[in-house]
Design a protein around this motif. Sequence first.
Motif, PDB file in Angstrom:
ATOM      1  N   ALA A 195     -35.444  26.770  20.055  1.00 40.67           N
ATOM      2  CA  ALA A 195     -34.497  27.380  20.993  1.00 40.67           C
ATOM      3  C   ALA A 195     -34.830  26.986  22.424  1.00 40.67           C
ATOM      4  O   ALA A 195     -33.936  26.718  23.234  1.00 40.67           O
ATOM      5  N   CYS A 196     -36.108  26.928  22.746  1.00 39.51           N
ATOM      6  CA  CYS A 196     -36.531  26.530  24.090  1.00 39.51           C
ATOM      7  C   CYS A 196     -36.150  25.081  24.370  1.00 39.51           C
ATOM      8  O   CYS A 196     -35.693  24.741  25.462  1.00 39.51           O
ATOM      9  N   ARG A 197     -36.301  24.226  23.373  1.00 34.74           N
ATOM     10  CA  ARG A 197     -35.950  22.817  23.552  1.00 34.74           C
ATOM     11  C   ARG A 197     -34.437  22.648  23.733  1.00 34.74           C
ATOM     12  O   ARG A 197     -34.001  21.822  24.539  1.00 34.74           O
ATOM     13  N   ARG A 198     -33.668  23.433  23.000  1.00 32.03           N
ATOM     14  CA  ARG A 198     -32.192  23.367  23.170  1.00 32.03           C
ATOM     15  C   ARG A 198     -31.789  23.832  24.565  1.00 32.03           C
ATOM     16  O   ARG A 198     -30.916  23.231  25.192  1.00 32.03           O
ATOM     17  N   CYS A 199     -32.416  24.887  25.039  1.00 28.88           N
ATOM     18  CA  CYS A 199     -32.089  25.392  26.386  1.00 28.88           C
ATOM     19  C   CYS A 199     -32.435  24.374  27.474  1.00 28.88           C
ATOM     20  O   CYS A 199     -31.743  24.288  28.487  1.00 28.88           O
ATOM     21  N   ALA A 200     -33.517  23.624  27.252  1.00 27.35           N
ATOM     22  CA  ALA A 200     -33.980  22.691  28.269  1.00 27.35           C
ATOM     23  C   ALA A 200     -33.118  21.438  28.374  1.00 27.35           C
ATOM     24  O   ALA A 200     -33.233  20.697  29.357  1.00 27.35           O
ATOM     25  N   ARG A 201     -32.266  21.194  27.372  1.00 27.19           N
ATOM     26  CA  ARG A 201     -31.394  20.029  27.457  1.00 27.19           C
ATOM     27  C   ARG A 201     -30.312  20.255  28.510  1.00 27.19           C
ATOM     28  O   ARG A 201     -29.827  21.375  28.682  1.00 27.19           O
ATOM     29  N   PHE A 250     -48.374  29.241  31.291  1.00 26.75           N
ATOM     30  CA  PHE A 250     -46.920  29.140  31.456  1.00 26.75           C
ATOM     31  C   PHE A 250     -46.319  30.469  31.891  1.00 26.75           C
ATOM     32  O   PHE A 250     -45.435  30.514  32.745  1.00 26.75           O
ATOM     33  N   LEU A 251     -46.808  31.565  31.307  1.00 28.22           N
ATOM     34  CA  LEU A 251     -46.303  32.882  31.690  1.00 28.22           C
ATOM     35  C   LEU A 251     -46.614  33.181  33.149  1.00 28.22           C
ATOM     36  O   LEU A 251     -45.779  33.732  33.881  1.00 28.22           O
ATOM     37  N   LEU A 278     -41.352  22.186  32.911  1.00 26.58           N
ATOM     38  CA  LEU A 278     -42.198  23.211  32.314  1.00 26.58           C
ATOM     39  C   LEU A 278     -41.621  23.761  31.002  1.00 26.58           C
ATOM     40  O   LEU A 278     -42.363  23.906  30.022  1.00 26.58           O
ATOM     41  N   PRO A 279     -40.322  24.088  30.932  1.00 28.65           N
ATOM     42  CA  PRO A 279     -39.790  24.580  29.646  1.00 28.65           C
ATOM     43  C   PRO A 279     -39.969  23.587  28.493  1.00 28.65           C
ATOM     44  O   PRO A 279     -40.182  24.000  27.352  1.00 28.65           O
ATOM     45  N   VAL A 280     -39.874  22.289  28.791  1.00 27.82           N
ATOM     46  CA  VAL A 280     -40.087  21.288  27.747  1.00 27.82           C
ATOM     47  C   VAL A 280     -41.542  21.323  27.275  1.00 27.82           C
ATOM     48  O   VAL A 280     -41.828  21.225  26.070  1.00 27.82           O
ATOM     49  N   LEU A 281     -42.472  21.484  28.228  1.00 26.97           N
ATOM     50  CA  LEU A 281     -43.884  21.591  27.857  1.00 26.97           C
ATOM     51  C   LEU A 281     -44.131  22.831  27.013  1.00 26.97           C
ATOM     52  O   LEU A 281     -44.911  22.799  26.060  1.00 26.97           O
ATOM     53  N   THR A 339     -44.363  23.921  19.424  1.00 27.90           N
ATOM     54  CA  THR A 339     -44.336  23.060  18.238  1.00 27.90           C
ATOM     55  C   THR A 339     -45.745  22.764  17.757  1.00 27.90           C
ATOM     56  O   THR A 339     -46.016  22.769  16.544  1.00 27.90           O
ATOM     57  N   THR A 340     -46.658  22.515  18.702  1.00 27.95           N
ATOM     58  CA  THR A 340     -48.055  22.260  18.332  1.00 27.95           C
ATOM     59  C   THR A 340     -48.667  23.465  17.635  1.00 27.95           C
ATOM     60  O   THR A 340     -49.351  23.337  16.606  1.00 27.95           O
TER      61      THR A 340
END
Length: 226
Positions: A215-221, A143-144, A160-163, A169-170
Motif C-alpha cells: 500500500a505504501c508503494r502504491r501511494c508513493a507512485r 522513519f517515524l 522516504l515513503p519508498v524507503l 518488504t525486507t
Amino acid sequence: MSAEDGTDGAGDPIEAHVAELAAVLRGADREKARMLAELREGLLDAAADLAPGGEPGHEAAREAVRRFGSVAELAPDFQRELTIVQARHTSRRILLLAPLLLPCWYLLAAAGPPAHRLPYAAQVLLAHLGGTAAATALAAAVFLAATGRLARRLSTPDRLPVLVAWTGTTAAVALALSAFTFAAASLLTSRWPLCALAGAVALVFHAKIAASARACRRCARPAVMA
C-alpha cells in the motif's frame, strides 16, 4: 468536459470536483475521506461567500472550484499527505511486529537444554533473520521520527515513503523465511508444537507487513491524471 470547468450538466460542480479528485488519489480510505470532506466543506463555504444572499448556485460553485484549483493542481499535495500517512502506518507496523521475531528465536534456538534446541543451521539462519528484523525496526523508528515532530522543522524527503516500503518488504521477507525455517525445524525437534506456533505467528506478521508495504508503494507512485 472536466468537472473543474463546471460543465457537468445539471450535476453539482463541487461534488463532481471532489469525485474527480477522489478517483486519482490513493491511500487509506479513512484518511482520504477526511481530506475530501474538508475540501468539500471549504468549497461550500467559498461558494456561499461568493453567492448573493449566501445561497450558492452553480455559478458560485463553479467559481469556488476555479479558485481552489483544478484536480491536477490539488492532487500532488493531497497525494503527498496520504503517502506520508501510509508511510507512518507501515513504519509503526514494522516497529511493532518485526522485533517479535527475536523472542521466538531466543526461546526456540538459544534457551533450554541443548538436546531440545533447534539444529545449528536453523539457529544460525534465524539469528541472521532476527538481526535483519531488528534492523528494519530501527529504521522504522527513524522513519517515524522523520515524519513526526521533526517534519515540522525539516521537510520530509520525497523518497522516504519508498524507503519505508522497501524496508517493510525486507521485514516481510525476513518473517516469511523465518516461518519457513520454523516449519522445517519443527520436524527435527521435540519442541515442535512451539516451533510450529512460532512459524504461524511469523507468517501472520509477514502478511500484515507485506500488505502495508504494498500500500505504501502504491501511494508513493505519482498520481496518474485522466
